[in-house]
Design a protein around this motif. Structure first.
Motif, PDB file in Angstrom:
ATOM      1  N   LEU A 158       1.363   0.293   3.798  1.00  0.00           N
ATOM      2  CA  LEU A 158       1.520   1.499   3.060  1.00  0.00           C
ATOM      3  C   LEU A 158       2.640   1.751   2.201  1.00  0.00           C
ATOM      4  N   TYR A 159       3.274   0.987   0.445  1.00  0.00           N
ATOM      5  CA  TYR A 159       4.508   1.692  -0.076  1.00  0.00           C
ATOM      6  C   TYR A 159       3.955   2.233  -1.126  1.00  0.00           C
ATOM      7  N   PRO A 160       4.111   3.894  -1.222  1.00  0.00           N
ATOM      8  CA  PRO A 160       4.307   4.011  -1.957  1.00  0.00           C
ATOM      9  C   PRO A 160       4.803   3.273  -3.355  1.00  0.00           C
ATOM     10  N   ALA A 161       3.971   3.343  -4.374  1.00  0.00           N
ATOM     11  CA  ALA A 161       4.706   2.079  -5.954  1.00  0.00           C
ATOM     12  C   ALA A 161       6.636   2.496  -5.834  1.00  0.00           C
ATOM     13  N   ASN A 162       7.188   1.554  -6.011  1.00  0.00           N
ATOM     14  CA  ASN A 162       8.185   1.359  -6.465  1.00  0.00           C
ATOM     15  C   ASN A 162       9.123   2.070  -5.728  1.00  0.00           C
ATOM     16  N   ALA A 163       9.012   2.812  -4.035  1.00  0.00           N
ATOM     17  CA  ALA A 163       9.570   2.939  -3.270  1.00  0.00           C
ATOM     18  C   ALA A 163      10.988   1.700  -3.217  1.00  0.00           C
ATOM     19  N   THR A 164      10.406   0.442  -2.803  1.00  0.00           N
ATOM     20  CA  THR A 164      12.023  -0.295  -2.778  1.00  0.00           C
ATOM     21  C   THR A 164      11.430  -1.493  -2.996  1.00  0.00           C
ATOM     22  N   VAL A 222       8.918   9.787  -0.333  1.00  0.00           N
ATOM     23  CA  VAL A 222       8.724   9.823  -1.886  1.00  0.00           C
ATOM     24  C   VAL A 222      10.023   9.217  -3.073  1.00  0.00           C
ATOM     25  N   VAL A 223       8.827   8.580  -4.632  1.00  0.00           N
ATOM     26  CA  VAL A 223       9.242   8.189  -5.526  1.00  0.00           C
ATOM     27  C   VAL A 223       9.829   9.487  -6.459  1.00  0.00           C
ATOM     28  N   ASP A 224       9.508  10.803  -6.395  1.00  0.00           N
ATOM     29  CA  ASP A 224       9.902  11.515  -7.548  1.00  0.00           C
ATOM     30  C   ASP A 224      11.638  11.587  -7.464  1.00  0.00           C
ATOM     31  N   GLU A 225      11.594  11.225  -8.800  1.00  0.00           N
ATOM     32  CA  GLU A 225      13.582  10.858  -9.475  1.00  0.00           C
ATOM     33  C   GLU A 225      13.574  12.523  -9.043  1.00  0.00           C
ATOM     34  N   ASP A 226      12.759  13.368  -9.000  1.00  0.00           N
ATOM     35  CA  ASP A 226      13.954  14.933  -8.717  1.00  0.00           C
ATOM     36  C   ASP A 226      13.944  15.416  -7.497  1.00  0.00           C
TER      37      ASP A 226
END
Ligand code: NCD
Ligand code: ZN
Length: 363
Positions: A106-112, A145-149
């Protein structure tokens, strides 16, 4: 065969690498041997471009990997599926039934690196988790997480609170590996977890903290994801890895990128450590006075988690310093010149690996 070590020599059950990026094409042909010369098996990450999302792609990739390895080495690539928003649970069932998929990632989308086709909402792939829980296919997680905040240094701890904890409650029998952990919070969470949760730990996160990335300038060779954290986190990881606890095991996350892709205005995340990975881990266990627990971490806890037999072959290291090259030149078909910078480049490591010994009944 048991672990045997002295001040001058270590013999241990041959280890496995439970998290590696072998890439494809010319890079695969160059790096596969670094893994296969020391590890008997490896969990191969599916984040190719395009990613491995079918049984057929995994079978073909496994053939390309085996083709890249000298015939005299015994090496078994363990294949993984790349979870996407619209992957069918049937693919996982089929791959598991046919003995191709050993786990799913599982890769959170755009994590790496190469994760743009990863999962955008964990709640939307419940049917995949249900299937994996039912058939016993382990879930391997890039836990950020990929959240920019959310600050990049907090992304792992936030992932645990927001996503991992609820996931484990919802699927209590799901077997989960939190990959390449980098924080004290992750160590604590995995240790305290009563569910089927384990974690891999890389050599680089045991050696460097976040200052290495900025030492005297921008050192992109030390940039990987999850990014190295503060010193207190590195120390927590060293305690975890050398503790002998069964929930922690070896996963190098060796992730080669050509030198030009690392040294760029938008350099890639990933550290290529496969070539000297075991020597790197051994250094840590020796420094921590924990060589007697090396075999559990490197060769036993992983197979126990995956329900696979321990290796019968062994590897030997001797205390002979080796100088790590500043870069490794790739052999390329078109004679162009490309380099990989190995982890520990330019340093001297105290231990050297001797060629793998086969026991008579190794399979
Ligand atoms: C990995 C890669 O390059 O594929 N990079 C990394 O920094 N570890 C992907 C990953 O495991 O995150
Ligand atoms: Zn990885």
């Amino acid at each position: 065969m048991a672990l045997n070590f002295s001040a001058e020599q270590i013999t241990l059950r041959q280890p496995d690498d439970w998290h590696v990026h072998l890439r494809d094409g010319e890079i695969l042909k160059n790096v596969a041997i670094s893994t296969a010369r020391v590890f008997r098996r490896a969990i191969v990450m599916p984040n190719l471009s395009p990613p491995i999302t079918s049984v057929e792609e995994a079978v073909n990739y496994r053939i390309r990997i085996l083709d890249a390895i000298p015939k005299e080495l015994s090496f078994t690539p363990l294949m993984t599926a790349y979870l996407t928003d619209d992957l069918s649970p049937k693919v996982l069932e089929q791959g598991h039934r046919e003995g191709v998929f050993v786990a799913a990632k599982l890769y959170p989308a755009n994590a790496t690196t190469n994760s743009s086709q990863g999962v955008s909402d964990l709640k939307a792939i419940g049917s995949l988790f249900e299937t994996m829980e039912r058939i016993g296919l382990p879930l391997l997680i890039h836990g950020e997480v990929v959240d920019e905040d959310v600050d990049i240094f907090d992304r792992e701890a936030t992932f645990i609170d927001r996503h991992l904890q609820p996931l484990l409650v919802r699927y209590p029998k799901l077997r989960v590996v939190l990959e390449h952990i980098t924080t004290e919070e992750a160590v604590q969470f995995v240790q305290d977890s009563k569910s089927n949760l384990a974690a891999t730990i890389t050599p680089h996160h045991l050696h460097i903290n976040r200052n290495a990335i900025f030492a005297g300038g921008l050192r992109s060779d030390f940039y990987c994801l999850p990014v190295a954290k503060r010193e207190r986190h590195r120390l927590a990881l060293r305690r975890a890895a050398t503790s002998g606890q069964t929930c922690f095991f070896l996963g190098t996350d060796s992730a080669p990128h050509l030198r030009g892709s690392k040294e760029s205005s938008c350099g890639c995340a990933g550290i290529f450590n496969a070539q000297y990975a075991l020597e790197s881990y051994v250094t840590v266990f020796e420094e921590e006075g924990a060589l007697e627990r090396l075999e559990a971490f490197a060769s036993e806890n992983g197979p126990s988690f995956y329900g696979l037999p321990f290796n019968k072959s062994s590897v030997r290291l001797e205390k002979r310093p080796q100088q790590i090259p500043k870069q490794l030149q790739l052999k390329l078909a078109n004679n162009s010149v490309e380099y990989l910078v190995p982890f520990h480049a330019g340093e001297s490591l105290r231990w050297s690996l001797l060629p793998v010994e086969k026991s008579l009944n190794d399979n």
